[in-house]
Design a protein around this motif. Structure first.
Motif, PDB file in Angstrom:
ATOM      1  N   ASN A  52      13.384  50.230  11.279  1.00 35.70           N
ATOM      2  CA  ASN A  52      13.211  49.425  10.060  1.00 35.70           C
ATOM      3  C   ASN A  52      14.441  48.602   9.692  1.00 35.70           C
ATOM      4  O   ASN A  52      14.829  48.541   8.527  1.00 35.70           O
ATOM      5  N   GLY A  53      15.057  47.967  10.687  1.00 37.04           N
ATOM      6  CA  GLY A  53      16.174  47.047  10.449  1.00 37.04           C
ATOM      7  C   GLY A  53      15.710  45.626  10.712  1.00 37.04           C
ATOM      8  O   GLY A  53      14.925  45.389  11.643  1.00 37.04           O
ATOM      9  N   SER A  84      26.541  49.154  11.139  1.00 39.76           N
ATOM     10  CA  SER A  84      25.538  49.272  12.213  1.00 39.76           C
ATOM     11  C   SER A  84      24.138  49.088  11.650  1.00 39.76           C
ATOM     12  O   SER A  84      23.932  49.139  10.446  1.00 39.76           O
ATOM     13  N   VAL A  85      23.179  48.876  12.555  1.00 41.60           N
ATOM     14  CA  VAL A  85      21.761  48.946  12.170  1.00 41.60           C
ATOM     15  C   VAL A  85      21.398  50.431  12.037  1.00 41.60           C
ATOM     16  O   VAL A  85      22.147  51.287  12.486  1.00 41.60           O
ATOM     17  N   PRO A  86      20.232  50.764  11.449  1.00 38.35           N
ATOM     18  CA  PRO A  86      19.822  52.169  11.431  1.00 38.35           C
ATOM     19  C   PRO A  86      19.546  52.650  12.860  1.00 38.35           C
ATOM     20  O   PRO A  86      18.892  51.948  13.632  1.00 38.35           O
ATOM     21  N   LEU A  98      25.648  39.047   8.296  1.00 39.36           N
ATOM     22  CA  LEU A  98      26.864  38.233   8.404  1.00 39.36           C
ATOM     23  C   LEU A  98      27.585  38.120   7.071  1.00 39.36           C
ATOM     24  O   LEU A  98      28.208  37.106   6.764  1.00 39.36           O
ATOM     25  N   MET A  99      27.509  39.169   6.260  1.00 39.25           N
ATOM     26  CA  MET A  99      27.967  39.082   4.880  1.00 39.25           C
ATOM     27  C   MET A  99      29.477  38.982   4.781  1.00 39.25           C
ATOM     28  O   MET A  99      29.998  38.234   3.945  1.00 39.25           O
ATOM     29  N   GLY A 100      30.199  39.734   5.632  1.00 37.82           N
ATOM     30  CA  GLY A 100      31.656  39.685   5.581  1.00 37.82           C
ATOM     31  C   GLY A 100      32.169  38.283   5.874  1.00 37.82           C
ATOM     32  O   GLY A 100      32.975  37.733   5.114  1.00 37.82           O
ATOM     33  N   SER A 101      31.664  37.664   6.964  1.00 37.52           N
ATOM     34  CA  SER A 101      32.161  36.334   7.328  1.00 37.52           C
ATOM     35  C   SER A 101      31.622  35.255   6.388  1.00 37.52           C
ATOM     36  O   SER A 101      32.340  34.320   6.024  1.00 37.52           O
ATOM     37  N   GLU A 159      27.558  42.963   8.832  1.00 37.66           N
ATOM     38  CA  GLU A 159      27.129  41.887   9.723  1.00 37.66           C
ATOM     39  C   GLU A 159      25.646  42.015  10.019  1.00 37.66           C
ATOM     40  O   GLU A 159      24.926  41.034  10.169  1.00 37.66           O
ATOM     41  N   GLU A 160      25.178  43.270  10.077  1.00 40.50           N
ATOM     42  CA  GLU A 160      23.786  43.528  10.479  1.00 40.50           C
ATOM     43  C   GLU A 160      22.787  43.240   9.362  1.00 40.50           C
ATOM     44  O   GLU A 160      21.599  43.020   9.631  1.00 40.50           O
ATOM     45  N   GLY A 161      23.239  43.314   8.123  1.00 36.81           N
ATOM     46  CA  GLY A 161      22.295  43.113   7.018  1.00 36.81           C
ATOM     47  C   GLY A 161      21.340  44.277   6.827  1.00 36.81           C
ATOM     48  O   GLY A 161      20.277  44.116   6.235  1.00 36.81           O
ATOM     49  N   ALA A 162      21.717  45.458   7.323  1.00 37.97           N
ATOM     50  CA  ALA A 162      20.804  46.608   7.252  1.00 37.97           C
ATOM     51  C   ALA A 162      20.690  47.150   5.830  1.00 37.97           C
ATOM     52  O   ALA A 162      19.694  47.775   5.489  1.00 37.97           O
TER      53      ALA A 162
END
Lengths: 411, 411
Positions: free
Chosen positions: B271-272, A83-85, A134-137, A125-128
């Motif tokens: 901050n995301g 998730s995002v923060p 999208l790191m997994g894909s 996926e969020e890059g948070a």
């Protein structure tokens, strides 16, 4: 149908408890304690629904129902579970839960597929935590190289591999996946916008996903005492960043066609009330359904950077992600629409303003994507909410679609 | 003189090792582990130099050489020992060391003062942990009430009292100091500006300290997904903050007379990278030698805030500190100048662009202040450096001045 809705609500409730910010939405960073807890729950459910569970060298989770054909490629269904923060309970998990419940229906109806069914739960996926998103894909398709993965760092300087080991994951496991092992990918996601709710339509069949690029901009100036450095001698990294950020909305609005530009993350160094900022680092996220708009905004942003370079200020821009706008597979689109009609579920075509793992996988396999309505169009905030009945509808459509794609038969 | 310089360099070297950012300057936040280590060293040296050590309910340190007069007020010499993040080794410690070395000379020459001599080491002058700054001196003079002190929080929500207990300090000890116990205050500080170095003069006798105010500004907007929220529907807390911060330098430059305005600290929430900022909190620091300039800049800043309020944006400003410009005591100024001349040390009059504990104490007692040159005028950065010979000169001037103020006699 009622037991399906109850199970879906149970999954949502349970996963939403794995947050670093209880009472303030879901904050589930990749490879955190909360990731570990959500991961354990997803793996447990996969096993309960008769799937064989494995994780890869990124920590992506795969739950497989074997098919009768030897070495046949799998039909993947799923989404991400980070998730995002301070985000919501649906962005990501809704799609993982849809995958789980399609598998549950396969088990309940004792289906034997020819092609394997795989439920997938992807990371970051969020890059948070590690930026880029999208790191997994991007990982399983090889778009993110093993070396680039190793060299990533979170804001505390921790590498992905260190973080993985800390929650008991094994980064030495295989990473890139052979494309020959994938037949198709289905992803359910909340819309994260107001369209379906405004139209009062329970299902959106995604035709295209907007293109997206992300930059990290670093402004280097000169630190100094806030009281003793005259205004005309300053090279203030935050004032320079502020001048740029204040102009970004105009760059997007000039393009139109729904082009958007966002600075969501910003850090000031050393960040003391009486110290002139030496360094400011911030993100820029640009999206549009037309690639030419993205290119124009990038060019204008670079011109802006150039105009502020000099006088003790040095600005650099690092592109972390670039994805062209993507159209979904026409055969799967048709199948999703026919299935919805057969089930008497109203649907409409829709474009996705957000990037999704489906966007990455669409270059490598046949991809189909469904949206369900988001309450008030809100997402990435604690108020994010979708109706479990809409989620159950999407599960029904994906179940029928997956039966066809896996060529499943009742025993 | 040579042994004095060697001792001074020893103190600077040792204290600079108590940093949370080794190799990246001094980061010594109040009530941190590094505070504890520096505190232990200062207390040890006070004892070694024959002083009676006590701490108050803020954690300020006092090392006292008793005088022969009963219940007589003390001559205080010292400064603060906290730092900004990634600051230097001199801002603060140089003044504490000057105090210690005056006490060492009193011991070496076996002086018996009539009025007590007290070396003081104050906390949280920089405000890097709890904002506002000048906390040690505002505390002992009662300008910071015990209740306001209790209600402070650092960025992690930790209260000063919790933090004190964690490093073994006792917040229940007396806090406010009776003014009748103070006869005068002498503070040495590095200039933190380029004037003394450019003029090649080893000593600056401070005539006045600029006035200073600090605000915390909070911009509240609406979070949302960076890809699915159209530009025209956004209430972006960071873009609004950026528009204001970009205009602040102009407000100060319009005033002139050396008026400065700085945003040194800024935090974005959540901050995301792909979340539209919901909240941005930042500091504003305004300084000028003329009070009317400070007032005008505050008014213009409030007009600016008003102009951005509305359309889903709510901005609030909380004033955390307000100090009028202050002039130093004329008798002590004369004494410092006469002593410098008698010791053949060239000096010049100078104004201080930075706020200092001497500024706070000047409303309650007779205050004198000396500056020594800063290399390249730099401060609040790892490159901050001053010549130990200049520091030793200032110790000599303060020693002679303190002898007169305490009416000390050789045994």
């Amino acid at each position: 149908m009622n037991s399906l809705i109850t199970r879906i609500e149970g999954h949502i409730d349970t996963l939403s408890k794995f947050t670093a910010t209880p009472g303030k939405g879901t904050t589930r960073l990749t490879y955190s304690k909360e990731d570990r807890l959500a991961r354990d729950y997803i793996k447990e459910k996969m096993k309960e629904y008769g799937l064989q569970v494995r994780e890869d060298g990124f920590g992506n989770i795969f739950g497989k129902l074997e098919g009768t054909l030897e070495d046949a490629p799998s039909v993947l269904i799923g989404s991400h579970f980070d998730s995002v923060p301070n985000g919501g309970s649906y962005d990501g998990p809704a799609g993982v839960i849809a995958g789980l419940e399609v598998a549950a229906l396969f088990a309940e109806n004792q289906l034997t597929p020819k092609y394997p069914l795989e439920v997938i739960a992807l990371i970051e996926e969020e890059g948070a935590r590690f930026s880029g998103g999208l790191m997994g894909s991007r990982g399983i398709t090889g778009l993110l190289s093993e070396e680039d993965f190793k060299n990533l760092r979170d804001k505390d300087g921790i590498s992905p591999e260190e973080a993985m080991v800390k929650i008991g994951l094994d980064p030495s496991l295989p990473k890139k996946r052979d494309f020959q092992t994938i037949k198709a990918f289905l992803e359910l996601h909340i819309e994260q916008g107001p369209i379906l709710e405004e139209k009062n339509i329970p299902l959106g069949v995604v035709e295209a996903i907007v293109g997206l690029t992300q930059f990290e901009i670093t402004v280097e100036g000169q630190a100094g005492h806030a009281g003793t450095t005259p205004m005309e001698r300053r090279s203030d990294a935050l004032v320079t960043a502020a001048k740029m950020i204040a102009q970004f909305p105009t760059l997007a609005i000039e393009e139109g066609d729904g082009t958007v530009m966002t600075t969501g993350q910003l850090h000031v160094y050393p960040n003391g009330a009486n110290v002139i900022p030496k360094t400011t680092v911030f993100t820029v996220d640009i999206r549009s359904s037309k690639e030419e708009h993205i290119q124009t905004v990038i060019r204008k942003m670079k011109d802006l950077i150039e105009s502020y370079n000099g006088d003790g200020i040095h600005i650099s821009a690092r592109q972390q992600l670039y994805m062209r706008p993507k159209t979904m597979n026409q055969d799967i689109l048709t199948l999703l629409k026919q299935t919805s009609s057969a089930l008497d579920l109203p649907y409409c075509s829709i474009n996705s303003g957000a990037g999704h793992d489906a966007m990455v996988l669409s270059d490598f396999t046949e991809v189909g994507m469904l949206f369900i309505p988001s309450k008030d169009g809100l997402s990435h905030c604690p108020e994010e909410w979708s109706d479990s009945r809409h989620l159950a509808n999407a599960v029904q459509v994906f179940y029928e679609t997956a039966k066809k794609l896996t060529e499943a038969e009742e025993k």
